[in-house]
Design an enzyme around this catalytic site. Structure first.
Site, short mmCIF file in Angstrom:
data_model
loop_
_atom_site.label_atom_id
_atom_site.label_comp_id
_atom_site.label_asym_id
_atom_site.label_seq_id
_atom_site.Cartn_x
_atom_site.Cartn_y
_atom_site.Cartn_z
N CYS A 29 6.64 47.32 -18.76
CA CYS A 29 7.64 46.36 -18.25
C CYS A 29 7.72 45.18 -19.22
O CYS A 29 6.77 44.41 -19.36
CB CYS A 29 7.24 45.88 -16.86
SG CYS A 29 8.37 44.64 -16.20
N LYS A 55 2.23 4.63 1.52
CA LYS A 55 2.28 5.16 2.89
C LYS A 55 1.89 6.63 2.80
O LYS A 55 2.66 7.47 2.33
CB LYS A 55 3.68 4.99 3.47
CG LYS A 55 3.75 5.39 4.93
CD LYS A 55 5.09 4.98 5.51
CE LYS A 55 5.22 5.30 6.99
NZ LYS A 55 4.82 6.61 7.38
N CYS A 93 12.44 46.68 -15.37
CA CYS A 93 12.11 47.89 -16.14
C CYS A 93 12.36 49.17 -15.37
O CYS A 93 12.18 50.26 -15.90
CB CYS A 93 10.66 47.85 -16.61
SG CYS A 93 9.47 48.11 -15.29
N TYR A 137 -6.98 2.29 6.16
CA TYR A 137 -6.19 1.11 5.83
C TYR A 137 -6.16 0.06 6.93
O TYR A 137 -5.60 -1.00 6.76
CB TYR A 137 -4.75 1.50 5.45
CG TYR A 137 -4.12 2.53 6.37
CD1 TYR A 137 -3.75 2.20 7.65
CD2 TYR A 137 -3.91 3.83 5.94
CE1 TYR A 137 -3.19 3.14 8.50
CE2 TYR A 137 -3.35 4.78 6.78
CZ TYR A 137 -2.99 4.43 8.05
OH TYR A 137 -2.46 5.36 8.90
N CYS A 181 11.65 48.04 -10.05
CA CYS A 181 11.57 46.74 -10.73
C CYS A 181 12.91 46.42 -11.39
O CYS A 181 13.43 47.24 -12.15
CB CYS A 181 10.45 46.78 -11.76
SG CYS A 181 10.45 45.35 -12.85
N GLU A 230 0.85 -1.20 0.00
CA GLU A 230 0.00 0.00 0.00
C GLU A 230 0.87 1.24 0.00
O GLU A 230 1.99 1.20 0.49
CB GLU A 230 -0.85 0.05 1.29
CG GLU A 230 -1.71 -1.16 1.51
CD GLU A 230 -2.46 -1.12 2.85
OE1 GLU A 230 -2.32 -0.13 3.60
OE2 GLU A 230 -3.18 -2.09 3.12
N LYS A 287 10.52 3.32 3.28
CA LYS A 287 10.46 4.78 3.09
C LYS A 287 11.21 5.24 1.85
O LYS A 287 12.24 4.67 1.48
CB LYS A 287 11.06 5.48 4.32
CG LYS A 287 10.37 5.14 5.63
CD LYS A 287 9.18 6.02 5.89
CE LYS A 287 9.58 7.40 6.28
NZ LYS A 287 9.40 7.72 7.68
N CYS A 295 5.35 45.48 -9.53
CA CYS A 295 6.01 46.44 -10.41
C CYS A 295 4.89 47.29 -11.01
O CYS A 295 3.90 46.76 -11.49
CB CYS A 295 6.77 45.69 -11.50
SG CYS A 295 6.99 46.64 -13.02
N ASP A 330 1.19 10.36 3.55
CA ASP A 330 1.86 11.31 4.44
C ASP A 330 0.85 12.30 5.00
O ASP A 330 0.64 13.38 4.47
CB ASP A 330 2.94 12.06 3.64
CG ASP A 330 3.95 12.72 4.55
OD1 ASP A 330 3.86 12.51 5.78
OD2 ASP A 330 4.81 13.44 4.04
S1 IVH Z 1 -0.61 0.50 8.89
C1 IVH Z 1 -0.66 -1.45 13.02
N1 IVH Z 1 -0.78 1.51 6.47
O1 IVH Z 1 2.40 5.52 8.93
C2 IVH Z 1 -0.32 -0.86 11.71
N2 IVH Z 1 0.05 2.91 8.20
O2 IVH Z 1 4.99 5.29 10.24
C3 IVH Z 1 -0.76 0.53 11.58
N3 IVH Z 1 0.55 5.20 7.50
O3 IVH Z 1 1.18 5.21 12.20
C4 IVH Z 1 -0.25 1.27 10.43
N4 IVH Z 1 -0.05 4.96 5.39
O4 IVH Z 1 -0.05 6.78 10.55
C5 IVH Z 1 -0.42 1.73 7.74
N5 IVH Z 1 -1.04 2.27 4.30
C6 IVH Z 1 -0.69 2.50 5.56
C7 IVH Z 1 -0.22 3.75 6.00
C8 IVH Z 1 0.15 3.93 7.33
C9 IVH Z 1 0.41 5.81 6.30
C10 IVH Z 1 1.07 5.87 8.71
C11 IVH Z 1 0.33 5.55 9.98
C12 IVH Z 1 1.37 4.91 10.87
C13 IVH Z 1 2.63 5.49 10.33
C14 IVH Z 1 3.85 4.66 10.67
#
Ligand code: IVH
Length: 690
Positions: free
Chosen positions: A445, A129, A424, A239, A421, A127, A327, A439, A131
């Protein structure tokens, strides 16, 4: 003398009543503009002043307090802080890996633990991750009852009211196999597109800019006033789960499919992988896809798919043994500012840019970063010669996060904004309450002229294919182009010259003229408005203007009328300042002439309405009680236009009941059936295009 200048202790009874009514009107208009239209027309201090005057008059004339006085509005922002939520199933984190080879260690460790030979298949779910910020949403009998942040994992903050404002979060789960209790967990994030739009507004209003979508999401979700959260367009992906009364799924993939069927958003980028190579390929694919996704991801997550395996694997202190985060390389790096230079944009805005010693940030070479405006430079105290942390978030223009003061060389000076500016020599001005410097050279200009031309032909404007920025620069230098009008005379005047030019042949020349001809034959009104490059009018405002006026003829008739200002500020999300800019632009004699000529050269298509998605699209709704700001039939046609079905009876198919004043049995029935009841104000909000 205006009422407002009379000291409160000198107001007569009649004057006081009149003013209380006026204040109520103005404060309520301001609330709508601020919370619903994202286009405040009052400064915060002006708003506070009106509130204070209202309070003072009410204090002196308590018998005149109106039943819907602004002082009865509960400002949620007065709350002390968030209440705490105990998380029975803790919200954990993940262990990280950074190298592809670490995937092998991870899968082998799991195979050893479960005693699964390499000949036997072991499936993982990969999946993105996300942010953002993790959330937990508790549902009881399908109804959303409580929302929480992660806090310290065991105790989170109560963000129920905030989460409720997210269009993505279903207030009621619908479908089969819904447990009596389930905590759905995932990540709240801000779409990159919403982040840019938010920062644009923050910049226009001279407010603090958010460094990246994650900070913006955090700043927006953890608001004591949920109305601010609502204004800030947040999204979510789920998730995993916390407490749950009954588990009917046997794997992560089944869980995701199930919650999706209940109406919970799940990322589309999820993939089942059975070998290390597949996991590695997923990582590569996602690193490549990252920039084109509308949300930031900081890596990918691999999870053992089967739930029975997950149970056997269990946890190591604060993270599961069955999952790991892989990561992406850091998107931040340190480098030095060589110089701060000023870039002039098409509407004359001067943007300071830092020229950096080139540095690799997460795989991409970065040699400059935007500094936005003087306020931003002063806030971060950025100086030439400073060592700074630069950040790239997805495809966002690199930004400077902070200065490393310990590394500041001696004798540096704070940056001084130029008074003329650099392109010009015209005077530089800063409008009161605006963050940007301008400007004042206008069409004198050269940089503004070139930038306007580039904008005019660009993809989202007239979309003249093959007319790249480089050619605009060259043709301008050669004196072929001064105004957009010249583009349409290029063929007549410079066909032969262009053919003789290095790099141009019959084919490329005729391609260019064909593209110009194509734009001339048909350009939709919204693109034409956008192409004009009116200050603060981006693509979406241009669309709104086109929607309002439908044809260029109508626009040109209405915009010069005295009612223009009022008409414009009634358009969703167009504030007083933007409306003033629009009127000023059309009234300016140069522009007036330019537009007159362009309308003769280009066939501008009337605006065609496309069906737009709103939060009511596909929903079945019922009205009850009397509405205050519209008639029932008006409300019905608005709802239908927004793609909703309007029904006369409350049933299990009803998604929302809109309750006006003196609602009767339908409201009661909705309450009994746990169907969300919303106010007229909520209904108006939900009509907005998403
Ligand atoms: S699973 C028990 N899946 O990343 C497992 N976490 O660095 C719980 N996060 O605390 C996490 N995308 O806030 C999971 N597809 C994903 C995620 C994800 C982002 C975050 C989440 C977690 C943190 C860990």
């Amino acid at each position: 003398m205006s009422l407002r200048t009379i000291p409160v202790n000198q107001l007569t009874h009649e004057e006081a009543l009149l003013e209380l009514k006026l204040l109520k009107e103005e404060l309520s208009r301001s609330d709508i503009a601020y919370y619903q239209k994202d286009a405040p027309f009052l400064q915060d201090w002006e708003y506070d002043e009106l509130k204070r005057r209202n309070d003072a008059i009410e204090k002196r004339f308590p018998d005149l307090i109106l039943k819907d006085s602004p002082s009865f509005k509960v400002g949620a922002s007065t709350a002390e802080g968030f209440s705490k939520v105990e998380l029975k199933v803790p919200m954990l984190s993940l262990s990280n890996i950074f190298k592809k080879e670490d995937i092998i260690d991870f899968t082998e460790r799991i195979r050893r633990y479960l005693n699964i030979p390499s000949s036997e298949e072991l499936e993982f779910i990969a999946e993105p991750k996300i942010d953002g910020l993790s959330f937990s949403a508790r549902y009881e009998k399908g109804h959303f009852v409580q929302g929480s942040t992660r806090g310290d994992g065991a105790i989170g903050e109560d963000i129920t009211a905030n989460l409720k404002t997210l269009a993505d979060l279903p207030l009621l789960l619908k479908g089969s196999q819904i447990p009596d209790v389930i905590e759905i967990r995932g990540e709240v994030y801000m779409k990159k597109s919403d982040f840019f739009a938010l920062n644009q507004i923050q910049e226009q209003e001279g407010k603090r800019l958010f460094a990246n979508p994650r900070n913006a999401a955090a700043g927006s979700l953890r608001q004591l006033d949920p109305l601010i959260t609502k204004k800030r367009k947040l999204s979510l992906f789920a998730y995993t789960y916390g407490e749950v009364s009954h588990i009917s799924w046997t794997s992560q993939s089944e869980f995701l499919t199930l919650i999706k069927s209940w109406g919970v958003p799940v990322s589309l980028e999820i993939k089942a992988c059975s070998t290390n190579t597949e996991l590695m390929n997923y990582y590569t694919d996602m690193s490549e896809k990252r920039a084109s996704l509308d949300y930031d991801i900081d890596g990918v997550v691999y999870k053992v798919n089967r739930l029975d395996y997950q149970k056997r694997l269990g946890f190591i202190t604060r993270s599961p043994r069955w999952a790991i985060a892989h990561k992406f390389p850091a998107q931040q790096a340190q480098t030095r500012i060589k110089k701060i230079r000023i870039q002039v944009g098409r509407s004359g805005v001067l943007t300071p840019v830092a020229d950096l010693e080139p540095i690799n940030v997460g795989g991409v070479m970065v040699s400059h970063a935007t500094l936005h405006n003087l306020d931003e430079i002063e806030r971060k105290d950025i100086r030439e010669g400073d060592t700074v942390i630069v950040q790239r978030a997805g495809d966002v223009i690199p930004q400077i996060v902070q200065v490393i003061l310990d590394k500041r060389p001696q004798h540096t000076k704070p940056f001084e904004f130029p008074t003329t500016c650099p392109e010009c020599g015209s005077l530089v001005e800063r409008e009161p309450d605006e963050a940007a410097h301008y400007c004042t050279g206008g069409l004198f200009c050269p940089r503004q002229v070139v930038e306007r031309l580039k904008h005019f032909v660009s993809k989202d404007a007239l979309d003249i294919e093959g007319f790249g920025k480089k050619y605009i620069e060259t043709f301008f230098e050669w004196g072929w182009l001064h105004s957009p009008i010249d583009i349409f005379y290029l063929k007549e005047r410079h066909y032969q010259d262009l053919l003789k030019t290095d790099g141009w042949g019959i084919k490329s020349v005729s391609n260019l003229f064909d593209a110009i001809h194509k734009a001339q034959q048909s350009t939709p009104l919204d693109r034409f408005i956008f192409a004009l490059g009116i200050r603060q009018i981006g693509q979406s405002s241009a669309r709104l203007l086109a929607e309002q006026y439908q044809t260029i003829e109508n626009l040109l008739e209405q915009v010069y009328k005295e009612t223009a200002m009022e008409d414009l500020i009634h358009i969703n999300s167009i504030g007083k300042q933007t409306a003033a800019n629009i009127i000023y632009f059309f009234k300016e004699p140069h522009n007036k002439n330019l537009i007159q000529t362009l309308t003769q050269l280009i066939h501008i298509e009337p605006f065609k309405t496309k069906k737009q998605r709103t939060r009511l699209t596909g929903k079945t709704i019922v009205f009850t009680g009397s509405l205050e700001t519209m008639t029932r039939s008006e409300a019905k046609s608005l709802a239908l236009a927004a793609g909703a079905k309007v029904s006369g009876n409350v049933s299990s198919k009803t998604d929302f009941v809109i309750c006006g004043k003196d609602a009767g049995s339908k409201e009661k029935l909705a309450l009994k059936m746990n169907i969300p009841i919303i106010s007229e104000k909520d209904f108006r909000n939900m009509l907005e295009i998403i």
